[in-house]
Write a protein that holds these residues in place. Sequence first.
Motif, PDB file in Angstrom:
ATOM      1  N   ALA A 184       1.613   9.086   4.852  1.00  0.00           N
ATOM      2  CA  ALA A 184       1.310   7.965   3.475  1.00  0.00           C
ATOM      3  C   ALA A 184       1.998   7.311   2.748  1.00  0.00           C
ATOM      4  O   ALA A 184       2.646   6.084   2.193  1.00  0.00           O
ATOM      5  N   VAL A 185       3.257   7.713   2.201  1.00  0.00           N
ATOM      6  CA  VAL A 185       4.261   7.270   1.446  1.00  0.00           C
ATOM      7  C   VAL A 185       4.714   6.101   1.964  1.00  0.00           C
ATOM      8  O   VAL A 185       5.459   5.167   1.865  1.00  0.00           O
ATOM      9  N   GLY A 186       5.226   6.458   3.580  1.00  0.00           N
ATOM     10  CA  GLY A 186       6.054   6.041   4.172  1.00  0.00           C
ATOM     11  C   GLY A 186       5.376   4.790   4.881  1.00  0.00           C
ATOM     12  O   GLY A 186       5.736   3.087   4.414  1.00  0.00           O
ATOM     13  N   GLY A 187       4.288   4.528   5.042  1.00  0.00           N
ATOM     14  CA  GLY A 187       2.972   3.867   5.361  1.00  0.00           C
ATOM     15  C   GLY A 187       3.004   2.882   3.976  1.00  0.00           C
ATOM     16  O   GLY A 187       2.599   1.745   4.379  1.00  0.00           O
ATOM     17  N   MET A 188       2.838   3.078   3.092  1.00  0.00           N
ATOM     18  CA  MET A 188       3.215   2.480   1.474  1.00  0.00           C
ATOM     19  C   MET A 188       4.369   1.612   1.557  1.00  0.00           C
ATOM     20  O   MET A 188       4.263   0.181   0.813  1.00  0.00           O
ATOM     21  N   SER A 189       5.218   2.485   1.595  1.00  0.00           N
ATOM     22  CA  SER A 189       7.224   1.587   1.599  1.00  0.00           C
ATOM     23  C   SER A 189       6.676   0.657   2.859  1.00  0.00           C
ATOM     24  O   SER A 189       8.033  -0.059   2.392  1.00  0.00           O
ATOM     25  N   ILE A 190       6.713   0.829   4.039  1.00  0.00           N
ATOM     26  CA  ILE A 190       6.891  -0.384   4.989  1.00  0.00           C
ATOM     27  C   ILE A 190       5.775  -1.745   4.484  1.00  0.00           C
ATOM     28  O   ILE A 190       5.949  -2.716   4.245  1.00  0.00           O
ATOM     29  N   GLN A 191       4.467  -0.899   3.975  1.00  0.00           N
ATOM     30  CA  GLN A 191       4.179  -2.119   3.182  1.00  0.00           C
ATOM     31  C   GLN A 191       4.761  -3.402   2.175  1.00  0.00           C
ATOM     32  O   GLN A 191       4.695  -4.538   2.150  1.00  0.00           O
ATOM     33  N   PHE A 192       4.665  -2.525   1.146  1.00  0.00           N
ATOM     34  CA  PHE A 192       5.662  -3.305   0.222  1.00  0.00           C
ATOM     35  C   PHE A 192       6.728  -3.358   0.908  1.00  0.00           C
ATOM     36  O   PHE A 192       7.453  -4.892  -0.212  1.00  0.00           O
ATOM     37  N   ALA A 193       7.720  -3.532   1.873  1.00  0.00           N
ATOM     38  CA  ALA A 193       8.854  -3.764   2.514  1.00  0.00           C
ATOM     39  C   ALA A 193       8.729  -4.868   2.853  1.00  0.00           C
ATOM     40  O   ALA A 193       9.496  -6.265   2.322  1.00  0.00           O
ATOM     41  N   ARG A 194       7.386  -5.219   3.721  1.00  0.00           N
ATOM     42  CA  ARG A 194       7.087  -6.755   4.114  1.00  0.00           C
ATOM     43  C   ARG A 194       6.889  -7.362   2.882  1.00  0.00           C
ATOM     44  O   ARG A 194       7.239  -8.458   3.625  1.00  0.00           O
ATOM     45  N   LEU A 195       6.021  -7.264   2.173  1.00  0.00           N
ATOM     46  CA  LEU A 195       6.316  -8.101   0.791  1.00  0.00           C
ATOM     47  C   LEU A 195       7.477  -8.711   0.450  1.00  0.00           C
ATOM     48  O   LEU A 195       7.734  -9.881  -0.187  1.00  0.00           O
ATOM     49  N   VAL A 196       8.332  -7.639   0.472  1.00  0.00           N
ATOM     50  CA  VAL A 196      10.027  -7.932  -0.251  1.00  0.00           C
ATOM     51  C   VAL A 196      10.335  -8.571   0.391  1.00  0.00           C
ATOM     52  O   VAL A 196      11.435  -9.745   0.649  1.00  0.00           O
ATOM     53  N   ALA A 197      10.179  -8.358   1.693  1.00  0.00           N
ATOM     54  CA  ALA A 197      11.189  -9.608   3.114  1.00  0.00           C
ATOM     55  C   ALA A 197      10.108 -10.984   2.818  1.00  0.00           C
ATOM     56  O   ALA A 197      11.617 -12.054   2.670  1.00  0.00           O
ATOM     57  N   GLN A 198       9.146 -11.085   1.995  1.00  0.00           N
ATOM     58  CA  GLN A 198       8.745 -12.863   2.138  1.00  0.00           C
ATOM     59  C   GLN A 198       8.694 -13.134   0.162  1.00  0.00           C
ATOM     60  O   GLN A 198       9.651 -14.276   0.314  1.00  0.00           O
ATOM     61  N   ARG A 199       8.918 -12.283  -0.184  1.00  0.00           N
ATOM     62  CA  ARG A 199       9.264 -12.089  -2.242  1.00  0.00           C
ATOM     63  C   ARG A 199      10.477 -11.185  -2.626  1.00  0.00           C
ATOM     64  O   ARG A 199      10.111 -10.065  -2.661  1.00  0.00           O
ATOM     65  N   PRO A 200      11.758 -11.508  -2.169  1.00  0.00           N
ATOM     66  CA  PRO A 200      12.818 -10.418  -2.544  1.00  0.00           C
ATOM     67  C   PRO A 200      12.744 -10.017  -3.863  1.00  0.00           C
ATOM     68  O   PRO A 200      13.094  -9.163  -4.279  1.00  0.00           O
ATOM     69  N   THR A 201      11.921 -11.492  -4.861  1.00  0.00           N
ATOM     70  CA  THR A 201      12.179 -10.912  -6.428  1.00  0.00           C
ATOM     71  C   THR A 201      11.305  -9.884  -6.848  1.00  0.00           C
ATOM     72  O   THR A 201      10.742  -9.068  -7.552  1.00  0.00           O
ATOM     73  N   GLU A 202      10.134  -9.249  -5.550  1.00  0.00           N
ATOM     74  CA  GLU A 202       9.363  -7.826  -6.124  1.00  0.00           C
ATOM     75  C   GLU A 202      10.045  -6.822  -6.004  1.00  0.00           C
ATOM     76  O   GLU A 202       8.935  -5.560  -6.053  1.00  0.00           O
ATOM     77  N   TYR A 203      11.343  -7.003  -4.816  1.00  0.00           N
ATOM     78  CA  TYR A 203      11.574  -5.504  -5.268  1.00  0.00           C
ATOM     79  C   TYR A 203      11.320  -4.405  -5.893  1.00  0.00           C
ATOM     80  O   TYR A 203      11.069  -3.541  -5.696  1.00  0.00           O
ATOM     81  N   ASP A 204      11.804  -4.753  -7.304  1.00  0.00           N
ATOM     82  CA  ASP A 204      11.985  -3.739  -8.582  1.00  0.00           C
ATOM     83  C   ASP A 204      11.094  -3.368  -8.725  1.00  0.00           C
ATOM     84  O   ASP A 204      10.712  -2.193  -8.661  1.00  0.00           O
ATOM     85  N   ALA A 205       9.692  -3.761  -8.532  1.00  0.00           N
ATOM     86  CA  ALA A 205       8.342  -4.333  -8.956  1.00  0.00           C
ATOM     87  C   ALA A 205       7.371  -3.033  -8.127  1.00  0.00           C
ATOM     88  O   ALA A 205       7.512  -1.784  -7.625  1.00  0.00           O
ATOM     89  N   ALA A 206       8.261  -3.035  -6.147  1.00  0.00           N
ATOM     90  CA  ALA A 206       7.447  -2.716  -5.460  1.00  0.00           C
ATOM     91  C   ALA A 206       8.133  -0.841  -5.563  1.00  0.00           C
ATOM     92  O   ALA A 206       7.712   0.314  -5.147  1.00  0.00           O
ATOM     93  N   VAL A 207       9.802  -0.612  -5.983  1.00  0.00           N
ATOM     94  CA  VAL A 207      10.352   0.376  -5.741  1.00  0.00           C
ATOM     95  C   VAL A 207       9.292   1.286  -6.686  1.00  0.00           C
ATOM     96  O   VAL A 207       9.219   1.911  -6.429  1.00  0.00           O
ATOM     97  N   ARG A 208       8.710   0.716  -8.072  1.00  0.00           N
ATOM     98  CA  ARG A 208       8.148   0.835  -9.420  1.00  0.00           C
ATOM     99  C   ARG A 208       7.435   1.540  -8.922  1.00  0.00           C
ATOM    100  O   ARG A 208       6.835   2.734  -9.084  1.00  0.00           O
ATOM    101  N   ASP A 209       6.506   1.133  -7.945  1.00  0.00           N
ATOM    102  CA  ASP A 209       4.790   1.129  -7.944  1.00  0.00           C
ATOM    103  C   ASP A 209       4.893   2.519  -6.991  1.00  0.00           C
ATOM    104  O   ASP A 209       3.594   3.133  -6.968  1.00  0.00           O
ATOM    105  N   VAL A 210       5.356   2.460  -5.971  1.00  0.00           N
ATOM    106  CA  VAL A 210       5.849   3.180  -4.930  1.00  0.00           C
ATOM    107  C   VAL A 210       5.796   4.468  -5.221  1.00  0.00           C
ATOM    108  O   VAL A 210       5.852   5.153  -4.489  1.00  0.00           O
ATOM    109  N   THR A 211       7.216   3.853  -6.164  1.00  0.00           N
ATOM    110  CA  THR A 211       8.059   5.852  -6.414  1.00  0.00           C
ATOM    111  C   THR A 211       6.178   6.390  -7.582  1.00  0.00           C
ATOM    112  O   THR A 211       6.470   7.848  -7.560  1.00  0.00           O
ATOM    113  N   ALA A 212       6.035   5.081  -8.300  1.00  0.00           N
ATOM    114  CA  ALA A 212       5.214   5.775  -8.828  1.00  0.00           C
ATOM    115  C   ALA A 212       3.930   6.985  -8.470  1.00  0.00           C
ATOM    116  O   ALA A 212       3.029   8.322  -8.384  1.00  0.00           O
TER     117      ALA A 212
END
Length: 217
Positions: A168-196
């Motif tokens: 589940a965590v791997g799947g979430m991480s992949i989805q957020f990574a795809r978002l980050v690839a398109q919008r790098p400014t989302e990196y910090d928020a993606a890490v925070r939310d997936v970690t939570a």
Amino acid sequence: MARRQQPWATRTARDRTDAPARTQLLDAAESVFARRGYGLATIADITAEAELSRASFYVYFASKEEIFRVLAVRVRDAFLAAQEVPGVDLDDAAAVAEASTAAFISAYARHLPLLRLLEQQAQTDDDVRQLWEEIQERPVHRAARYIRRLSADGRLAPVADPLSVARAVGGMSIQFARLVAQRPTEYDAAVRDVTAMYLHLLGTGAAPCEPTGPRST
């Protein structure tokens, strides 16, 4: 008179592996494959990108197919390295979750174009298929082993089987990574939310993270 051996021919396998030129060629190949795709990419494209000669290419790689497979191994190793989290207390699940999530999302976003090509090539190339399966599965099983260890020590109370949590965590991480690839400014928020979400699935009882980074609209 005996033929004089070329200096490069006497290099050991380790010398060739560690050579800066080899790294240049691998970096160039990843850029070329990402830009042109596997079928259209040529050795000439790779050497031009690396600003090295065609002869230099053959010192390190026998073919386009070989350098592509070596790239696949490098990507696999990048995801395994994402779980190493040097300097982090391995008994601190929250710190490990944050560090490994950050490293995984960064690696996946960085290598996303090549990952897409790997998935395509895995359909017709058995060697690439095996590497693709390792990229998909080895980090998941490694994370599951970590969760099991801390669960056995009474440090975690995961909401599901450790392997299911890791998937589940791997799947979430992949989805957020795809978002980050398109919008790098989302990196910090993606890490925070997936970690939570990761910590919730681990049953750590950690408090939710406060929103601090940029949000998507």
